[in-house]
Structures are given as structure tokens and as C-alpha cells.
Design a protein around this motif. Structure first.
Motif, PDB file in Angstrom:
ATOM      1  N   THR A   4      -1.486   5.931  19.319  1.00 55.46           N
ATOM      2  CA  THR A   4      -2.620   5.968  18.397  1.00 55.46           C
ATOM      3  C   THR A   4      -2.295   6.911  17.244  1.00 55.46           C
ATOM      4  O   THR A   4      -1.827   8.022  17.455  1.00 55.46           O
ATOM      5  CB  THR A   4      -3.868   6.481  19.137  1.00 55.46           C
ATOM      6  N   MET A   5      -2.493   6.448  16.030  1.00 56.79           N
ATOM      7  CA  MET A   5      -2.198   7.290  14.874  1.00 56.79           C
ATOM      8  C   MET A   5      -3.471   7.961  14.374  1.00 56.79           C
ATOM      9  O   MET A   5      -4.479   7.311  14.175  1.00 56.79           O
ATOM     10  CB  MET A   5      -1.622   6.436  13.746  1.00 56.79           C
ATOM     11  N   ALA A   6      -3.366   9.252  14.162  1.00 57.81           N
ATOM     12  CA  ALA A   6      -4.506   9.982  13.605  1.00 57.81           C
ATOM     13  C   ALA A   6      -4.786   9.449  12.209  1.00 57.81           C
ATOM     14  O   ALA A   6      -3.879   9.058  11.495  1.00 57.81           O
ATOM     15  CB  ALA A   6      -4.182  11.473  13.551  1.00 57.81           C
ATOM     16  N   SER A   7      -6.058   9.446  11.836  1.00 61.96           N
ATOM     17  CA  SER A   7      -6.428   8.833  10.556  1.00 61.96           C
ATOM     18  C   SER A   7      -5.994   9.684   9.371  1.00 61.96           C
ATOM     19  O   SER A   7      -5.986   9.214   8.251  1.00 61.96           O
ATOM     20  CB  SER A   7      -7.926   8.581  10.510  1.00 61.96           C
ATOM     21  N   ASN A   8      -5.651  10.953   9.595  1.00 64.60           N
ATOM     22  CA  ASN A   8      -5.192  11.763   8.455  1.00 64.60           C
ATOM     23  C   ASN A   8      -3.671  11.865   8.385  1.00 64.60           C
ATOM     24  O   ASN A   8      -3.125  12.735   7.720  1.00 64.60           O
ATOM     25  CB  ASN A   8      -5.816  13.162   8.487  1.00 64.60           C
ATOM     26  N   PHE A   9      -3.006  10.963   9.102  1.00 67.08           N
ATOM     27  CA  PHE A   9      -1.538  10.958   9.104  1.00 67.08           C
ATOM     28  C   PHE A   9      -1.040   9.816   8.229  1.00 67.08           C
ATOM     29  O   PHE A   9      -1.365   8.653   8.448  1.00 67.08           O
ATOM     30  CB  PHE A   9      -1.023  10.795  10.534  1.00 67.08           C
ATOM     31  N   VAL A  10      -0.253  10.153   7.222  1.00 71.38           N
ATOM     32  CA  VAL A  10       0.334   9.155   6.327  1.00 71.38           C
ATOM     33  C   VAL A  10       1.796   8.988   6.717  1.00 71.38           C
ATOM     34  O   VAL A  10       2.500   9.993   6.927  1.00 71.38           O
ATOM     35  CB  VAL A  10       0.250   9.632   4.856  1.00 71.38           C
ATOM     36  N   PHE A  11       2.246   7.752   6.804  1.00 69.83           N
ATOM     37  CA  PHE A  11       3.626   7.521   7.232  1.00 69.83           C
ATOM     38  C   PHE A  11       4.221   6.351   6.473  1.00 69.83           C
ATOM     39  O   PHE A  11       3.612   5.286   6.363  1.00 69.83           O
ATOM     40  CB  PHE A  11       3.666   7.233   8.740  1.00 69.83           C
ATOM     41  N   ARG A  12       5.416   6.524   5.941  1.00 71.17           N
ATOM     42  CA  ARG A  12       6.159   5.435   5.300  1.00 71.17           C
ATOM     43  C   ARG A  12       7.639   5.533   5.643  1.00 71.17           C
ATOM     44  O   ARG A  12       8.224   6.622   5.573  1.00 71.17           O
ATOM     45  CB  ARG A  12       6.023   5.480   3.770  1.00 71.17           C
ATOM     46  N   ALA A  29      -3.188  13.455   5.017  1.00 76.11           N
ATOM     47  CA  ALA A  29      -4.065  12.865   4.005  1.00 76.11           C
ATOM     48  C   ALA A  29      -5.132  13.853   3.527  1.00 76.11           C
ATOM     49  O   ALA A  29      -5.684  13.678   2.446  1.00 76.11           O
ATOM     50  CB  ALA A  29      -4.734  11.605   4.556  1.00 76.11           C
ATOM     51  N   LEU A  50       6.597   7.789  -5.036  1.00 77.31           N
ATOM     52  CA  LEU A  50       5.722   7.396  -3.932  1.00 77.31           C
ATOM     53  C   LEU A  50       4.848   8.569  -3.479  1.00 77.31           C
ATOM     54  O   LEU A  50       3.645   8.409  -3.230  1.00 77.31           O
ATOM     55  CB  LEU A  50       6.550   6.850  -2.759  1.00 77.31           C
ATOM     56  N   ASP A  53       2.213   8.718  -6.038  1.00 76.41           N
ATOM     57  CA  ASP A  53       1.298   7.572  -5.921  1.00 76.41           C
ATOM     58  C   ASP A  53       0.293   7.772  -4.785  1.00 76.41           C
ATOM     59  O   ASP A  53      -0.837   7.280  -4.844  1.00 76.41           O
ATOM     60  CB  ASP A  53       2.078   6.278  -5.650  1.00 76.41           C
ATOM     61  N   LEU A  54       0.733   8.435  -3.728  1.00 80.43           N
ATOM     62  CA  LEU A  54      -0.141   8.652  -2.570  1.00 80.43           C
ATOM     63  C   LEU A  54      -0.909   9.974  -2.694  1.00 80.43           C
ATOM     64  O   LEU A  54      -1.544  10.415  -1.737  1.00 80.43           O
ATOM     65  CB  LEU A  54       0.682   8.621  -1.281  1.00 80.43           C
ATOM     66  N   ASN A  55      -0.826  10.589  -3.881  1.00 75.36           N
ATOM     67  CA  ASN A  55      -1.522  11.852  -4.151  1.00 75.36           C
ATOM     68  C   ASN A  55      -1.142  12.967  -3.183  1.00 75.36           C
ATOM     69  O   ASN A  55      -1.970  13.781  -2.780  1.00 75.36           O
ATOM     70  CB  ASN A  55      -3.047  11.630  -4.133  1.00 75.36           C
TER      71      ASN A  55
ATOM     72  N   HIS B   2      -4.312   6.320   7.989  1.00 69.65           N
ATOM     73  CA  HIS B   2      -3.688   5.271   8.762  1.00 69.65           C
ATOM     74  C   HIS B   2      -4.703   4.675   9.723  1.00 69.65           C
ATOM     75  O   HIS B   2      -5.505   5.374  10.301  1.00 69.65           O
ATOM     76  CB  HIS B   2      -2.544   5.890   9.570  1.00 69.65           C
ATOM     77  N   ALA B   3      -4.621   3.372   9.873  1.00 68.50           N
ATOM     78  CA  ALA B   3      -5.520   2.730  10.830  1.00 68.50           C
ATOM     79  C   ALA B   3      -5.117   3.129  12.248  1.00 68.50           C
ATOM     80  O   ALA B   3      -3.967   3.413  12.519  1.00 68.50           O
ATOM     81  CB  ALA B   3      -5.432   1.225  10.675  1.00 68.50           C
ATOM     82  N   MET B   5      -4.111   2.281  15.874  1.00 71.61           N
ATOM     83  CA  MET B   5      -3.526   1.112  16.511  1.00 71.61           C
ATOM     84  C   MET B   5      -3.943   1.045  17.973  1.00 71.61           C
ATOM     85  O   MET B   5      -3.844   2.025  18.694  1.00 71.61           O
ATOM     86  CB  MET B   5      -2.008   1.187  16.453  1.00 71.61           C
ATOM     87  N   ARG B 195      -4.812   0.313  -7.531  1.00 74.35           N
ATOM     88  CA  ARG B 195      -4.620   1.388  -8.518  1.00 74.35           C
ATOM     89  C   ARG B 195      -3.330   1.233  -9.307  1.00 74.35           C
ATOM     90  O   ARG B 195      -3.263   1.611 -10.479  1.00 74.35           O
ATOM     91  CB  ARG B 195      -4.552   2.753  -7.803  1.00 74.35           C
ATOM     92  N   LEU B 196      -2.277   0.713  -8.655  1.00 73.66           N
ATOM     93  CA  LEU B 196      -0.928   0.923  -9.188  1.00 73.66           C
ATOM     94  C   LEU B 196      -0.120  -0.339  -9.446  1.00 73.66           C
ATOM     95  O   LEU B 196       0.959  -0.264 -10.028  1.00 73.66           O
ATOM     96  CB  LEU B 196      -0.141   1.819  -8.211  1.00 73.66           C
TER      97      LEU B 196
END
Ligand SMILES: [Fe+2]
Ligand SMILES: [Fe+2]
Lengths: 243, 243
Positions: A4-12, A29, A50, A53-55, B2-3, B5, B195-196
Motif C-alpha cells: 500500500t502506498m501512502a498518499s503523500n508519497f510521490v514515485f517515478r 507530496a 520533472l 513539474d511536480l512542484n 499516489h493512489a 493499491m 497543466r503541462l
């Protein structure tokens, strides 16, 4: 199953087709703090864009080890952003921050834990983020493979023991993100590699024999990459990279 | 952000370096049912092996549209597994199952919803899985770009209206997975593209003008790919693919 990913975690996950290197952007986030793992010099602008772009604000540009197949983007990213460079002390490379076994790298509420996993090189580390069930293994463990051990003080016994003792000791469902893949695969899990890795499911002695008989070509970028990466990509850049 | 999962959702992104195509494996960890979106013929064995490695059963091999830049892996996967091929009715391609606007493709407890999003081709669809907050946009929407509209009955006005009316109407945090990327990026979000995206943030008339003036080269694989893909990769294979 999937963690399960926390909603304040950004990943790319990002890719360099030339060296087949994966770069990872992780961010918080809320606080906006972010880190890049294993950036590549040719993509420093893409990665910085990037982040913007993701602030996010890039806090650290981190390497899993001193790469021999590409020049790190760390130096360029230090010019483009306010980040600090990070690499293991054992790598012998210059950086703003040197990390070692059981250190923690924080960005926002998230924490990357450092496991020292030498064998491919002396300075290889694995970054583990327990809350997300993810680990970044560098070249210690690749998808159905592992990094070569015939250069950079490689040691196949050490590699085997560190993969088994540290990476394979993580929960089975941990998603493993390597520094490279050459077949278009992007991630694996501890469970998969424990069952299916053609080298690391073998005994230590069989593994050592496999690694001694790979007969790989001399790494074509190594003589350019190592001097540059020793300075985290800031100095000793080959002419074509100098700005 | 992040959503979240679900823990019984299996997800893997895969890449073909030759055509820069992304293939997606989605599965249900409990029922073991799985689907592949946009498989590529050269990687049918890799993809079938991964399905097996993860103890999944491939139920459907699905295309977002009739591709012009690679031959679908659907036909090969039908030989290697018990899957059925799926493509939109509007594509004009043969398949075991034809889908259309608001159809649902089920695998285990998971559901892919079909949005008809023509413009790049007449038969383009977007697959949306609301519970995971993910959508697979094919070539309708690419990361900071979109598919060309100068072949295969492309229509830039339709593309614009479908992206705005359907894809951009999904929740902002929806993660978008395209059929291609050429810069090593792997996903984006509705928020980012709203946005981009350098083309789709413009007005309809500006967008149409941009698309009319791209002056792109003739697609080099189109004359081989379209006849094969019209039969979902089963027949009319170019000689070098015949087994
Ligand atoms: Fe390496
Ligand atoms: Fe296409």
C-alpha cells in the motif's frame, strides 16, 4: 501482492536507453522534499524539469555506487538545483554527504534506510524504504541477475552473502528496483528473486564459479565514467560533457 | 499523491526499446487472472514467462488500438497461453473479443472500463481501472504529448475532444500510462497533463494547427505492422516473424 502506498508519497521511475540505467524520483507530496537515486548526466535537465513539474524541491541526488557504465547526473543536478550529492563512504568518491550501513536519508516524513551491500563494488549500498515496501538495489541484485564482480574490487562471495543476508531478508513482497535492466523489465520482488534468480538461487560455490566464468567484455564506458564519478560528476568530465 | 493499491492487485510495466512501446501486466493475486495491455511480438515469450513466474493465468491480451509502429504480441501470446485477444470494434481488426465504449473487462475482482478515445486512430480506447486510479491511454495521450493524427483516419479535432472530455475528466491524481515514451518517462497524471501538456493545454484551433504542421516522417513500420495487426498478429506476419 502490492504494498500500500501512502498518499503523500510521490514515485517515478525513469530510464536511460543508452546505458539501460533506471533513475528513481521519490518525494513527499506535503513537504515537497524529494530525492533522485542514480541520475544519469544526459538526463539531468529532464530530471530537474520533472522535479519542478511536480512542484518538488530536490534535496539529495544519491548514488547506489560508483557507476562504471555511465556518468552520474549528480554534478549537473547540483548546478541545476540546490541538492546535495550523496554516496557511500566506502565508494571512495567525493560527495557532499557520505553514508554508511544503517544511516537514514530523510525527505519529508519518508526515510530511506541504508544497507551496505558490497560485492559488485566495495561501495555498493541498497536503499530501503520500509513504509512503501520498496528497495533500490543498485547493481547488487538485478532482475533475474546481478552486477558483475570482475572490476572495481568486485568480490562474488561478498555479493552472494550480502544479497542473501540483507536483500533476501527483507519481506517477500518487497518490490526491488534495480539500477539496470536490459530486457525491458522494471521491477521485481524479493519473493521472485529468491525463487527465480538463476545465479543467486545457487549455492555459494556454484555462484562463485558462475561469476568467474562469465567472460564479459571490458566495460566500454569505465575509463570515462570512473574518474568523473569519483567526483560525483562534478569534475574530470570527459570533453564532450564539459559546458 | 499516489493512489492506494489494493494488496491483491499485481502490476508491472514492461518496455520494448525498438519501438519504445510500454506493455502492462495487470493481475489479481487471488484469482490469478491476468491481462496484458499492448504486448509486442518480440517480447511475447518474455511476457508469457513473467505471467508464469508470477503464478498468473493470462486471460486477455488487449490492445489500445491497431498499432502502426510494432506488431502486437497478441497472436504469439495466444499460441503460448490460453488467452483471448481483445481490441475495439471500431479498430477494424480481427480479435476474439471486440469491445466498445463503456464495456468492462474483468480479471478476478478487478475491472477495466473502456472509454472510446478516437482521434489518433478510429479505434483508440483508454482502459481505466478506477479502484487503482490508473488509466492506460494508448497513443491518445502521451507524456507531455499525444499520438500523431496524420495516418489511420487520424482526426485532431476528435483527439482533442476525447482527451479533454474523457481522459482529463478523470480525477486529477489518476496515473496515466501511455503506449509509448521516447524520453525515458514512464507515467504521468491527469493533473500534470492538464497543466503541462504542450499541445493539449492549447485551444482546439491551436491544437489542430500544431497537429497539421508536425511534418513527421512516414511511419517506417506501418506497411508491415498494419496488415499483421489487423489480424491481431496471428496472420499476415512479415516473413522474419513467421515460425
Ligand atoms: Fe555498476
Ligand atoms: Fe499508435
Amino acid at each position: 501482492g502490492h504494498a500500500t502506498m501512502a498518499s503523500n508519497f510521490v514515485f517515478r521511475q525513469l530510464f536511460d536507453t543508452k546505458s539501460s540505467t533506471y533513475t528513481y524520483l521519490l518525494g513527499d507530496a506535503e513537504s515537497k522534499d524529494a530525492v533522485l537515486i542514480d541520475p544519469v548526466i544526459e538526463h539531468a535537465k529532464r530530471d530537474a524539469q520533472l522535479v519542478k513539474d511536480l512542484n518538488l524541491n530536490l534535496k539529495f541526488a544519491i548514488n547506489t555506487h560508483m557507476h562504471a557504465d555511465h556518468i552520474t547526473g549528480t554534478g549537473e543536478l547540483k548546478k541545476l538545483t540546490n541538492c546535495k550529492s550523496v554516496i557511500s563512504k566506502a565508494s571512495g568518491a567525493k560527495a557532499d554527504i557520505h553514508i554508511d550501513e544503517s544511516d537514514v536519508i530523510e525527505f519529508g516524513t519518508h526515510k530511506l534506510r541504508v544497507f551496505s551491500t558490497p560485492g559488485h563494488t566495495n561501495g555498493c549500498v541498497t536503499y530501503y524504504i520500509p513504509e512503501q515496501g520498496m528497495a533500490f538495489t543498485g547493481d547488487a541484485l538485478l532482475i533475474r541477475g546481478c552486477g558483475r564482480t570482475d572490476f572495481q574490487e568486485g568480490n562474488s562471495t561478498n555479493l552472494y552473502e550480502n544479497v542473501h543476508g540483507k536483500i533476501f531478508s527483507l519481506p517477500d513482497e518487497t518490490i526491488l528496483y534495480p539500477a539496470h535492466d536490459y530486457k525491458g523489465m522494471m521491477s521485481t520482488t524479493v519473493d521472485e528473486e529468491k525463487r527465480l534468480n538463476p545465479r543467486l538461487t545457487k549455492s555459494l560455490s556454484e555462484f562463485v564459479e558462475i561469476m568467474e566464468n562469465l567472460n564479459l567484455a571490458y566495460p566500454k564506458m569505465i575509463d570515462k565514467a570512473l574518474p568523473a564519478n569519483k567526483a560525483c560528476g562534478l569534475y574530470d568530465l570527459p570533453e564532450e560533457y564539459q559546458t
